[in-house]
Design a protein around this motif. Structure first.
Motif, PDB file in Angstrom:
ATOM      1  N   GLY A   5       0.791  -1.481   0.024  1.00  0.00           N
ATOM      2  CA  GLY A   5      -0.104   0.185   0.059  1.00  0.00           C
ATOM      3  C   GLY A   5       0.967   1.160  -0.017  1.00  0.00           C
ATOM      4  N   LEU A   6       1.867   1.209   0.915  1.00  0.00           N
ATOM      5  CA  LEU A   6       2.893   2.568   0.941  1.00  0.00           C
ATOM      6  C   LEU A   6       3.469   2.526  -0.541  1.00  0.00           C
ATOM      7  N   ARG A   7       3.986   1.373  -1.172  1.00  0.00           N
ATOM      8  CA  ARG A   7       4.527   1.595  -2.260  1.00  0.00           C
ATOM      9  C   ARG A   7       3.738   1.868  -3.460  1.00  0.00           C
ATOM     10  N   LEU A  22       4.763   6.333  -1.294  1.00  0.00           N
ATOM     11  CA  LEU A  22       5.341   6.855   0.384  1.00  0.00           C
ATOM     12  C   LEU A  22       6.688   6.043   0.681  1.00  0.00           C
ATOM     13  N   ALA A  23       7.623   6.309  -0.413  1.00  0.00           N
ATOM     14  CA  ALA A  23       8.947   5.483   0.053  1.00  0.00           C
ATOM     15  C   ALA A  23       9.450   5.889   1.196  1.00  0.00           C
ATOM     16  N   ALA A  47       5.917  12.023  12.980  1.00  0.00           N
ATOM     17  CA  ALA A  47       7.133  11.779  12.485  1.00  0.00           C
ATOM     18  C   ALA A  47       7.296  11.131  11.130  1.00  0.00           C
ATOM     19  N   LEU A  48       6.341  10.295  10.574  1.00  0.00           N
ATOM     20  CA  LEU A  48       6.431   9.482   9.562  1.00  0.00           C
ATOM     21  C   LEU A  48       5.981  10.551   8.280  1.00  0.00           C
ATOM     22  N   VAL A  49       4.842  11.462   8.776  1.00  0.00           N
ATOM     23  CA  VAL A  49       4.439  12.707   7.583  1.00  0.00           C
ATOM     24  C   VAL A  49       5.722  13.452   7.579  1.00  0.00           C
ATOM     25  N   VAL A  50       6.441  13.904   8.579  1.00  0.00           N
ATOM     26  CA  VAL A  50       7.619  14.805   8.597  1.00  0.00           C
ATOM     27  C   VAL A  50       8.618  14.249   7.490  1.00  0.00           C
ATOM     28  N   ALA A  51       9.026  13.131   8.030  1.00  0.00           N
ATOM     29  CA  ALA A  51      10.169  12.407   7.238  1.00  0.00           C
ATOM     30  C   ALA A  51       9.821  12.272   5.762  1.00  0.00           C
TER      31      ALA A  51
END
Length: 283
Positions: free
Chosen positions: A15-17, A21-22, A48-52
């Protein structure tokens, strides 16, 4: 002993791929362990995930803009030695603030060869890229050749369309147009089109526009729009300081009297000055 983070479930990874959203996909396994150990809230994990992901995309976009700018070499404003230049400090502060971009003001960098015009041009372009602007570098010779081919195969419109995709156009060595009478008309219309579209043009020339006598008067007039920045060769004291700084940066042991001799004999431009130092230090 460090623990290897277990991979995400296959469906979550897929899903992330799929969503491209690498950064999230790469960071999530380690981050989830940290979050569990430190008892992060769901909001902290998500943040944290969104900021990255945002940081990764910003960096990727910046690399893409730098590549699209087609700089022949990469120069930065941090590398520029203002003390070795005749550009007044207030003018340099204005240029590096990029206020001229926000004010929709063109810039012309005028001075003899080897005085740092191209370095300044590229450094300002690089700063504009870092600020999020789309920039394109081109020499006047290459632009003339492109326009000439466009006239031959009726694709000038496409050439201008490509240029209009950028916010800032950097044109190096505009004096080259003097010998290209046939394409001056097309360049005039290209300049007008970019200006009317509120695109910024930064150009370099070895002479002020009024001294480019082979240019059409209306083209000279266009080049005089905006900020004219005069860059002249350094004086004797500045030339000695440039040589001393160059010798120190390259860890060369050169006596002061040799530096003074070189500075006295080479007064035309910085490029020749540093070249002379390199030749002397080779012996």
């Amino acid at each position: 002993m460090s623990t290897t983070a277990p991979p995400l479930d296959a469906d979550l990874t897929a899903g992330l791929r799929r969503l491209k959203l690498a950064a999230m996909r790469q960071l999530a396994p380690e981050l989830l362990i940290t979050a569990k150990t430190q008892r992060w809230s769901p909001e902290e994990v998500l943040r944290a995930l969104v900021v990255a992901e945002i940081a990764a995309r910003d960096a990727s976009n910046e690399r893409a803009r730098i590549k699209a700018a087609a700089f022949p070499v990469l120069k930065t404003i941090e590398e520029f030695d203002l003390a070795a230049s005749s550009i007044p400090a207030p003018t340099w502060a204005y240029l590096t603030s990029l206020e001229w971009v926000r004010a929709r003001e063109n810039v012309a960098l005028i001075g003899p060869a080897g005085t740092g015009k191209s370095h300044t041009l590229i450094a300002l372009g690089h700063a504009a890229v870092l600020a999020g602007h789309r920039v394109r570098y081109v020499t006047a010779a290459d632009l003339v050749e492109t326009l000439y081919r466009g006239l031959a195969d009726n694709t000038v419109g496409k050439v201008i369309e490509v240029l209009l995709r950028n916010d800032v156009l950097l044109v190096d060595d505009i004096q080259f147009l003097e010998s290209k009478i046939q394409t001056q008309e097309e360049f005039f219309h290209t300049f007008n089109t970019l200006h009317n579209a509120q695109k910024q043009i930064v150009m370099t020339s070895d002479r002020p526009p009024k001294l480019l006598e082979a240019l059409e008067p209306r083209l000279r007039s266009r080049f005089e729009w905006g900020l004219m920045t005069d860059i002249q060769p350094p004086d004797l004291e500045t030339r000695i300081a440039i040589l001393r700084k160059k010798a120190q940066s390259e860890r060369l042991l050169v006596p002061d009297e040799v530096l003074e001799y070189i500075a006295t004999k080479v007064s035309s431009n910085i490029r020749e000055l540093e070249g002379a130092l390199s030749r002397v230090s080779a012996f």
